[in-house]
Design an enzyme around this catalytic site. Structure first.
Site, PDB file in Angstrom:
ATOM      1  N   SER A 132       7.834  21.790 -27.934  1.00 32.17           N
ATOM      2  CA  SER A 132       7.164  20.430 -28.272  1.00 32.17           C
ATOM      3  C   SER A 132       5.766  20.439 -27.932  1.00 32.17           C
ATOM      4  O   SER A 132       4.941  19.791 -28.650  1.00 32.17           O
ATOM      5  CB  SER A 132       8.014  19.321 -27.718  1.00 32.17           C
ATOM      6  OG  SER A 132       9.297  19.431 -28.280  1.00 32.17           O
ATOM      7  N   CYS A 154      11.859  18.267 -30.120  1.00 32.98           N
ATOM      8  CA  CYS A 154      12.976  17.741 -29.573  1.00 32.98           C
ATOM      9  C   CYS A 154      12.924  18.064 -28.019  1.00 32.98           C
ATOM     10  O   CYS A 154      12.991  19.324 -27.550  1.00 32.98           O
ATOM     11  CB  CYS A 154      14.257  18.054 -30.120  1.00 32.98           C
ATOM     12  SG  CYS A 154      15.577  17.196 -29.195  1.00 32.98           S
ATOM     13  N   THR A 156      14.493  17.633 -13.872  1.00 33.52           N
ATOM     14  CA  THR A 156      13.343  17.712 -13.292  1.00 33.52           C
ATOM     15  C   THR A 156      12.516  16.886 -14.107  1.00 33.52           C
ATOM     16  O   THR A 156      12.660  16.529 -15.354  1.00 33.52           O
ATOM     17  CB  THR A 156      12.710  19.076 -13.320  1.00 33.52           C
ATOM     18  OG1 THR A 156      12.409  19.700 -14.508  1.00 33.52           O
ATOM     19  CG2 THR A 156      13.518  20.146 -12.647  1.00 33.52           C
ATOM     20  N   HIS A 179       9.833  17.513 -15.845  1.00 31.02           N
ATOM     21  CA  HIS A 179       9.484  18.369 -16.787  1.00 31.02           C
ATOM     22  C   HIS A 179       9.453  17.388 -18.060  1.00 31.02           C
ATOM     23  O   HIS A 179       8.597  17.626 -18.949  1.00 31.02           O
ATOM     24  CB  HIS A 179      10.097  19.618 -17.006  1.00 31.02           C
ATOM     25  CG  HIS A 179       9.469  20.354 -18.140  1.00 31.02           C
ATOM     26  ND1 HIS A 179       8.341  21.145 -18.081  1.00 31.02           N
ATOM     27  CD2 HIS A 179      10.074  20.600 -19.468  1.00 31.02           C
ATOM     28  CE1 HIS A 179       8.143  21.889 -19.276  1.00 31.02           C
ATOM     29  NE2 HIS A 179       9.213  21.524 -20.041  1.00 31.02           N
ATOM     30  N   ARG A 236      20.499  11.952 -34.136  1.00 34.44           N
ATOM     31  CA  ARG A 236      19.227  11.577 -34.793  1.00 34.44           C
ATOM     32  C   ARG A 236      18.834  12.875 -35.933  1.00 34.44           C
ATOM     33  O   ARG A 236      17.876  12.531 -36.615  1.00 34.44           O
ATOM     34  CB  ARG A 236      18.103  11.226 -34.016  1.00 34.44           C
ATOM     35  CG  ARG A 236      18.482   9.882 -33.242  1.00 34.44           C
ATOM     36  CD  ARG A 236      17.571   9.602 -32.091  1.00 34.44           C
ATOM     37  NE  ARG A 236      17.654   8.461 -31.460  1.00 34.44           N
ATOM     38  CZ  ARG A 236      18.907   7.940 -30.713  1.00 34.44           C
ATOM     39  NH1 ARG A 236      20.100   8.740 -30.522  1.00 34.44           N
ATOM     40  NH2 ARG A 236      18.885   6.813 -30.328  1.00 34.44           N
TER      41      ARG A 236
END
Length: 163
Positions: free
Chosen positions: A65, A89, A95, A97, A136
């Site tokens: 991403s 996505c 974490t 991240h 989604r």
């Protein structure tokens, strides 16, 4: 407070201008392909449904991403498309991240919209879990890819009318 679920694939077809003659780039992340694949499929089908020719849809993949920023910038600079749809996505993990990727990608794509000459559509799902992402991407909430395609068509039309 509970919010009403809204199917992202439901819209007033009459509110969408014809997309005949429009050219679109789609930059899609390979990461979480089980989610980004259906999002890509939804975007493609919706563009075609509104009059875009198959050869006027250019699809490129990037690893993750965060790379949507560079991929979208390159596609926009190519001048071969009228709008770019960035599809990715990110699913929250253990974490920080998730926070860095989501914030950096959002900021980068937003900047492309203010500094570039064509619309870059934000199709990044930022979900707390896999179920939210699935909902989604052809799930109970429809397909965010459909919504991105409609937004892209409307923004190209907007740009053409403003000139």
């Amino acid at each position: 407070m509970a919010t009403k679920l809204h199917n992202l694939s439901e819209y007033d077809i009459q509110s969408v201008p014809t997309a005949t003659g429009m050219r679109f780039g789609i930059v899609v992340s390979e990461w979480n392909h089980n989610i980004t694949g259906p999002l890509l499929e939804g975007a493609q089908k919706t563009l075609l449904k509104h009059g875009v020719q198959e050869n006027d849809i250019q699809i490129m993949t990037v690893p993750g991403s965060f790379e949507l920023i560079f991929g979208s910038a390159q596609m926009a600079q190519s001048k071969k498309v009228d709008a770019v749809i960035a599809i990715g996505c990110v699913i929250r993990g253990d974490t920080p991240h998730f926070d860095y990727i989501c914030e950096g990608t959002t900021q980068g794509l937003a900047e492309l919209n203010t500094t570039g000459n064509i619309p870059v559509i934000y199709g990044l799902l930022t979900c707390n879990n896999l179920q939210q992402a699935q909902d989604r991407a052809r799930g109970i909430l429809g397909n965010k890819g459909d919504e991105c395609a409609i937004t892209a068509i409307k923004m190209v039309d907007f740009k053409r009318r403003i000139k």
